[in-house]
Motif scaffolding. Structure first.
Motif, PDB file in Angstrom:
ATOM      1  N   MET A  25       0.836  -1.211   0.000  1.00 24.24           N
ATOM      2  CA  MET A  25       0.000   0.000   0.000  1.00 24.24           C
ATOM      3  C   MET A  25       0.865   1.254   0.000  1.00 24.24           C
ATOM      4  O   MET A  25       1.888   1.312   0.669  1.00 24.24           O
ATOM      5  N   ASP A  26       0.431   2.254  -0.773  1.00 26.18           N
ATOM      6  CA  ASP A  26       1.053   3.580  -0.732  1.00 26.18           C
ATOM      7  C   ASP A  26       0.095   4.514  -0.029  1.00 26.18           C
ATOM      8  O   ASP A  26      -0.970   4.830  -0.563  1.00 26.18           O
ATOM      9  N   ILE A  27       0.448   4.911   1.181  1.00 30.88           N
ATOM     10  CA  ILE A  27      -0.395   5.851   1.924  1.00 30.88           C
ATOM     11  C   ILE A  27       0.180   7.239   1.700  1.00 30.88           C
ATOM     12  O   ILE A  27       1.368   7.470   1.961  1.00 30.88           O
ATOM     13  N   GLU A  28      -0.656   8.135   1.200  1.00 32.51           N
ATOM     14  CA  GLU A  28      -0.142   9.470   0.902  1.00 32.51           C
ATOM     15  C   GLU A  28      -0.184  10.364   2.127  1.00 32.51           C
ATOM     16  O   GLU A  28      -0.931  10.116   3.071  1.00 32.51           O
ATOM     17  N   ASP A  29       0.632  11.404   2.060  1.00 30.08           N
ATOM     18  CA  ASP A  29       0.665  12.413   3.106  1.00 30.08           C
ATOM     19  C   ASP A  29      -0.764  12.906   3.381  1.00 30.08           C
ATOM     20  O   ASP A  29      -1.523  13.137   2.437  1.00 30.08           O
ATOM     21  N   LYS A  30      -1.128  13.026   4.654  1.00 31.01           N
ATOM     22  CA  LYS A  30      -2.422  13.590   5.098  1.00 31.01           C
ATOM     23  C   LYS A  30      -3.614  12.667   4.902  1.00 31.01           C
ATOM     24  O   LYS A  30      -4.752  13.066   5.111  1.00 31.01           O
ATOM     25  N   GLU A  31      -3.401  11.440   4.472  1.00 33.11           N
ATOM     26  CA  GLU A  31      -4.543  10.531   4.340  1.00 33.11           C
ATOM     27  C   GLU A  31      -5.001  10.053   5.710  1.00 33.11           C
ATOM     28  O   GLU A  31      -4.241  10.066   6.684  1.00 33.11           O
ATOM     29  N   PHE A  32      -6.258   9.629   5.787  1.00 35.91           N
ATOM     30  CA  PHE A  32      -6.803   9.011   6.995  1.00 35.91           C
ATOM     31  C   PHE A  32      -7.166   7.583   6.584  1.00 35.91           C
ATOM     32  O   PHE A  32      -8.180   7.350   5.942  1.00 35.91           O
ATOM     33  N   ALA A 198     -15.292   2.637  10.410  1.00 36.06           N
ATOM     34  CA  ALA A 198     -14.462   2.698   9.205  1.00 36.06           C
ATOM     35  C   ALA A 198     -15.121   3.577   8.141  1.00 36.06           C
ATOM     36  O   ALA A 198     -14.493   4.487   7.595  1.00 36.06           O
ATOM     37  N   LEU A 199     -16.400   3.335   7.897  1.00 35.57           N
ATOM     38  CA  LEU A 199     -17.087   4.065   6.819  1.00 35.57           C
ATOM     39  C   LEU A 199     -17.171   5.552   7.103  1.00 35.57           C
ATOM     40  O   LEU A 199     -17.132   6.370   6.196  1.00 35.57           O
ATOM     41  N   THR A 200     -17.300   5.921   8.398  1.00 37.71           N
ATOM     42  CA  THR A 200     -17.507   7.324   8.712  1.00 37.71           C
ATOM     43  C   THR A 200     -16.205   8.102   8.910  1.00 37.71           C
ATOM     44  O   THR A 200     -16.232   9.313   8.999  1.00 37.71           O
ATOM     45  N   MET A 201     -15.086   7.403   9.008  1.00 34.83           N
ATOM     46  CA  MET A 201     -13.857   8.118   9.334  1.00 34.83           C
ATOM     47  C   MET A 201     -12.822   8.173   8.223  1.00 34.83           C
ATOM     48  O   MET A 201     -12.124   9.150   8.076  1.00 34.83           O
ATOM     49  N   GLY A 202     -12.676   7.111   7.476  1.00 30.43           N
ATOM     50  CA  GLY A 202     -11.497   7.025   6.611  1.00 30.43           C
ATOM     51  C   GLY A 202     -11.628   7.771   5.298  1.00 30.43           C
ATOM     52  O   GLY A 202     -12.720   7.925   4.772  1.00 30.43           O
ATOM     53  N   THR A 203     -10.469   8.258   4.791  1.00 29.44           N
ATOM     54  CA  THR A 203     -10.455   8.689   3.393  1.00 29.44           C
ATOM     55  C   THR A 203     -10.316   7.448   2.514  1.00 29.44           C
ATOM     56  O   THR A 203     -10.863   7.371   1.435  1.00 29.44           O
ATOM     57  N   ARG A 204      -9.558   6.456   3.019  1.00 29.77           N
ATOM     58  CA  ARG A 204      -9.520   5.147   2.351  1.00 29.77           C
ATOM     59  C   ARG A 204      -9.538   4.067   3.425  1.00 29.77           C
ATOM     60  O   ARG A 204      -9.016   4.238   4.523  1.00 29.77           O
ATOM     61  N   PRO A 219     -14.602   4.839   1.202  1.00 30.90           N
ATOM     62  CA  PRO A 219     -15.788   4.235   1.810  1.00 30.90           C
ATOM     63  C   PRO A 219     -16.897   3.992   0.789  1.00 30.90           C
ATOM     64  O   PRO A 219     -17.499   2.917   0.753  1.00 30.90           O
ATOM     65  N   GLN A 220     -17.141   4.986  -0.046  1.00 28.97           N
ATOM     66  CA  GLN A 220     -18.249   4.851  -1.000  1.00 28.97           C
ATOM     67  C   GLN A 220     -17.987   3.745  -2.021  1.00 28.97           C
ATOM     68  O   GLN A 220     -18.873   2.940  -2.321  1.00 28.97           O
ATOM     69  N   ALA A 221     -16.772   3.673  -2.516  1.00 30.84           N
ATOM     70  CA  ALA A 221     -16.443   2.637  -3.506  1.00 30.84           C
ATOM     71  C   ALA A 221     -16.563   1.245  -2.887  1.00 30.84           C
ATOM     72  O   ALA A 221     -17.050   0.313  -3.522  1.00 30.84           O
ATOM     73  N   LEU A 222     -16.131   1.121  -1.621  1.00 27.59           N
ATOM     74  CA  LEU A 222     -16.241  -0.180  -0.950  1.00 27.59           C
ATOM     75  C   LEU A 222     -17.697  -0.603  -0.823  1.00 27.59           C
ATOM     76  O   LEU A 222     -18.039  -1.761  -1.011  1.00 27.59           O
ATOM     77  N   TYR A 223     -18.532   0.369  -0.506  1.00 27.35           N
ATOM     78  CA  TYR A 223     -19.952   0.086  -0.288  1.00 27.35           C
ATOM     79  C   TYR A 223     -20.641  -0.258  -1.611  1.00 27.35           C
ATOM     80  O   TYR A 223     -21.424  -1.195  -1.680  1.00 27.35           O
ATOM     81  N   GLU A 224     -20.306   0.517  -2.620  1.00 31.83           N
ATOM     82  CA  GLU A 224     -21.011   0.335  -3.899  1.00 31.83           C
ATOM     83  C   GLU A 224     -20.386  -0.734  -4.781  1.00 31.83           C
ATOM     84  O   GLU A 224     -21.075  -1.385  -5.556  1.00 31.83           O
TER      85      GLU A 224
END
Ligand code: ATP
Length: 369
Positions: A25-32, A198-204, A219-224
């Protein structure tokens, strides 16, 4: 730069347990980033490897551009917030928050500035002279966060920080942590087993199972668009309904049959199945509770996707009602308008919103569409 990169990372414990398999995984600066999954899936182990509290068996871990596999936790520019807060009972809030900085021989004025700044962000300035036992659970949690903030780390790591709080406070602190992330503009990596958190907090979100990453997405992509049945069932509450269905091609389109019910696939979805090996085969149909409807307008509009359901139980939550029902011997849950007329024991028609159904391969459980 507070990016974090995991490249082919494995964790093998003595005794033959591989807790983490080929994590990339590549986690970018400022991601949650949220690591989520059922108990034992390897999320805490992953976080502890990033923190340096656990050795990496194989692979590479970078914080910023620096390979940190062999770098001591204290030199990784990270701060970790634990589930049990780990506050020192004999120290005041101020002393708890400043302890790490004193060890690092940071000048007194600078310590004072940082503690007051963090206390202001967390709204605990009035508590600085208290000891932990004179604080509520939520206040203790804030102090634990404060102790991490004063270190001004590049990356915040949090392991189920809200799990000791009651339900109401947990929801409140969830919002607080979201706000904190916006204020601090730093990278957050957060472990939870709670998919709502998880759904309410993360950017990914990273969904894990049995040591393997299943899917990394917003979150939205995971759900849909879940990539397989596990993710589809794990994300979302109440969970997605599943039923075995046979794919039938007829003159006017493609149908899904289960028990005595048949629903017609919309053209777009039918086209995707046309010419594949799935024609004439069984697949698993998935549909979320909010995509099942009992209102007359929907029944009319979706007349080629109606099934018969026996209502077992209804649950009115005020803003919505859950219908627990049986469709062709399989338990289903629908989330409908609270003004529904359906009652326990009724046999009613339910419309499937076929534009929003999911199909999974029966053997691999991977998403077909
Ligand atoms: P939980 O939500 O229950 O904390 P988790 O997803 O965080 O679970 P881990 O704690 O990372 O899971 O554990 C992953 C796997 O590694 C589990 O099978 C666990 O039993 C195993 N494991 C964890 N720590 C050790 C250890 N020190 N020695 C051997 N096996 C371990």
């Amino acid at each position: 730069m507070a990016s974090v990169k995991l490249k082919n990372v494995y964790k093998r414990y003595a005794g033959g347990v591989t807790a983490v398999n080929d994590f990339n995984m590549d986690i970018e600066d400022k991601e949650f980033i949220i690591l989520v999954g059922p108990s034992g899936c390897g999320k805490t182990t992953t976080l502890r490897m990033i923190a340096g509290l656990e050795d990496i068996s194989e692979g590479e871990l970078y914080i910023g551009d620096k390979l940190v596999n062999d770098v001591d936790p204290k030199n990784r520019d990270i701060a970790m917030v634990f589930q049990n807060y780990a506050l020192y009972p004999h120290m005041t809030v101020f002393e708890n928050m400043s302890f790490g900085l004193r060890l690092r021989k940071i000048p007194k004025d600078e310590i004072k500035r940082r503690v007051h700044e963090a206390a202001k962000i967390l709204d605990i300035e009035h508590l600085l002279d208290r000891r932990p036992k004179a604080l509520s659970g939520g206040q203790r949690q804030r102090v634990a966060l404060g102790r991490a903030i004063v270190r001004e780390p590049k990356v915040f790591l949090m392991d189920e920080p809200l799990s000791n709080l009651d339900a109401k406070l947990r929801v409140q602190m969830r919002t607080e942590i979201n706000k904190l992330h916006q204020k601090l503009q730093t990278t957050f990596i957060y472990v939870t087993h709670d998919q709502t958190e998880a759904l309410t907090m993360g950017t990914r979100i990273v969904v894990m199972k049995d040591g393997y990453v299943q899917q990394i997405d917003t979150p939205q992509a995971l759900y849909e668009r879940p990539c397989n049945m596990f993710v589809a069932g794990f994300i979302g509450s109440p969970q997605m309904n599943f039923i075995n269905a046979k794919v039938d091609k007829r003159g006017d389109g493609i149908y899904l049959t289960f028990g005595k019910d048949t629903i017609k696939l919309p053209e777009g979805k039918a086209k995707k199945l046309e010419g594949t090996d799935y024609i004439g085969k069984e697949v698993i149909l998935g549909i979320r509770p909010e995509c099942l409807h009992d209102e007359p307008a929907f029944l009319e509009q979706m007349s080629d996707s109606l099934v018969e359901a026996r209502i077992e139980l209804t649950e009115n939550l005020g803003s919505e009602t859950y219908l627990y029902m049986v469709v062709d011997d399989v338990d289903f849950t629908a989330r409908v308008n609270p003004r529904t007329k359906a009652r326990s024991g009724d046999i009613i028609k339910i419309a499937f919103d076929t534009n929003r159904i999911h199909l999974f391969d029966k053997e691999t459980e991977k998403t077909i569409m």
